[in-house]
Scaffold this active site. Structure first.
Site, PDB file in Angstrom:
ATOM      1  N   ALA A 176     -17.342   6.253 -21.509  1.00  0.00           N
ATOM      2  CA  ALA A 176     -17.035   5.119 -20.625  1.00  0.00           C
ATOM      3  C   ALA A 176     -17.220   5.527 -19.170  1.00  0.00           C
ATOM      4  CB  ALA A 176     -15.619   4.615 -20.867  1.00  0.00           C
ATOM      5  N   ASP A 177     -16.784   6.720 -18.825  1.00  0.00           N
ATOM      6  CA  ASP A 177     -17.002   7.240 -17.471  1.00  0.00           C
ATOM      7  C   ASP A 177     -18.488   7.364 -17.164  1.00  0.00           C
ATOM      8  OD1 ASP A 177     -14.482   7.552 -16.332  1.00  0.00           O
ATOM      9  OD2 ASP A 177     -14.157   9.499 -17.248  1.00  0.00           O
TER      10      ASP A 177
END
Length: 406
Positions: free
Chosen positions: A178-179
């Site tokens: 997600a990062d």
């Protein structure tokens, strides 16, 4: 001279999503000024071991995590909690094209470093905020962590072994996806905003959220649910519609076998000395194999376990059956294709040694990304930036350092 060498980015981010965006822009030539807290710096500088080692074998206290996301940048230390520090950031923003930040919603406003405040000194500024849940909505004030977002955003509901099997249950990804994907989407957003500014002279605000990105990147799984109303489930390393299309354990390791049609299935079992399985009515076609996977897969697993990884890969490649090993990272960086593509880069480091990194994967004929400089040591470029960008003299810089502003 990279494609973005005319762009300056003021990077107020830390950890991974924001720094990944900034590093990508820096790879294409942008002048990225990384603003860090004096004496402490980016949190990830301390997320070790492992740390980069000097030629003598001692730790530099530059954590490998930090090194992964910060090459090609310049480091400037500023205490933005002080009025003088805030003034310096505003001055730098006036000399920048882009500001990146990943503070909690509203936190920079009290320092006069929010979008509206910096837009007043730089009307065409591109300002990108990266948070866990965005600037609006009931979760806006929550701290955003990749692991938690993978759960909330549905990724872990489709990742991991099936509940009914040993080891079944939800599983996060091996990296902070997600990062990383938020960093990539942020890069696209910044480049799009720059293109708009260059045509119209108008800057803009970009609101990026890890949760938004996590949901968006589920792609066809989202479509499967929206079309059917039935949430997809976990299948581990198997495929819901194709058999065999999964991992198998060999005598010494693991391989992937991705049989896409009945002819490939026949070649697979022939290579394993079990040609009769292709003539079995239960397994002759893919629909048959899907219906009878619980009978077939144990037979195939027993067959594969009799030989080692390299023997199987050689046999299946020769037979035209799609397959591949499951390499650890030592094997990845020894892989002939990885070596041929030049994915590892070694950059000189102030410690006297080198820092080993992975290059930007983009290849371009005219404006390729480049890995030119090591991830900066904390505050390495403070004096240089204040002098060259803002025109400060040695006396002004010494005064700021004496006041612990830098």
């Amino acid at each position: 001279m990279g494609a973005l060498s005319h762009i300056r980015v003021l990077d107020l981010t830390r950890v991974l999503a924001g720094p990944w965006c900034a590093q990508t822009l820096a790879d294409f030539g942008a002048d990225v000024i990384k603003v860090e807290r004096p004496e402490v710096g980016d949190d990830t500088r301390h997320w070790g071991p492992p740390y980069l080692k000097t030629p003598a074998g001692t730790d530099t206290h530059e954590a490998a995590y930090y090194l992964a996301a910060n090459r090609n940048k310049r480091s400037l230390t500023i205490d933005i909690a002080t009025p003088e520090g805030q003034r310096i950031v505003r001055e730098l923003a006036a000399h920048s094209d882009v500001v990146l930040e990943n503070y909690k919603v509203g936190q920079l406003k009290k320092y006069g470093l929010d979008y509206e405040s910096l837009k007043a000194v730089k009307p065409d500024l591109i300002y990108c905020s990266v948070t866990g849940f965005g600037q609006t909505g009931p979760y806006a004030q929550r701290a955003g962590y990749d692991f938690i977002v993978q759960g909330i955003g549905g990724f872990m509901s489709i990742t991991g072994e099936r509940d009914a099997l040993p080891g079944g249950g939800p599983q996060k990804a091996g990296v902070a996806i997600a990062d990383l994907m938020t960093g990539m989407y942020s890069t696209v957003a910044v480049l799009t905003a720059l293109a708009h500014r260059d045509r119209t002279g108008e800057g803009q605000y970009i609101d990026m959220a890890l949760l938004d990105v996590q949901v968006a990147m589920l792609a066809n799984m989202n479509s499967n649910f929206l079309a059917s109303g039935t949430p997809p489930t976990r299948w581990g390393n198997a495929h819901p519609n194709i058999v065999p299309y999964q991992t198998f354990q060999t005598s010494d390791s693991w391989i992937i076998v991705a049989v896409g049609n009945d002819g490939q299935f026949r070649k697979f079992v022939e290579a394993g000395g079990r040609a009769e399985l292709a003539d079995d009515d239960r397994f002759a076609t893919n629909p048959d194999r899907v219906r009878n996977r619980d009978v077939l897969v144990p037979l195939l697993a027993e067959m594969v376990r009799t030989r080692d990884k390299h023997d199987w890969i050689a046999s299946l490649e020769a037979a035209g059956v799609p397959c591949g090993p499951i390499n650890n990272l030592e094997e990845v960086f020894e892989n002939e294709q990885v070596i041929a593509r030049g994915l590892q880069v070694d950059l000189p480091h102030p410690s006297g040694g080198t820092v080993k990194l992975v290059r930007n994967p983009v290849k371009m004929s005219a404006t390729p990304p480049q890995a030119l400089t090591h991830p900066p040591t904390l505050g390495e470029h403070t004096d240089e930036i204040l002098r060259d960008v803002l025109g400060y003299d040695d006396g002004q810089i010494a005064a700021l350092r004496g006041q612990s502003v830098i």
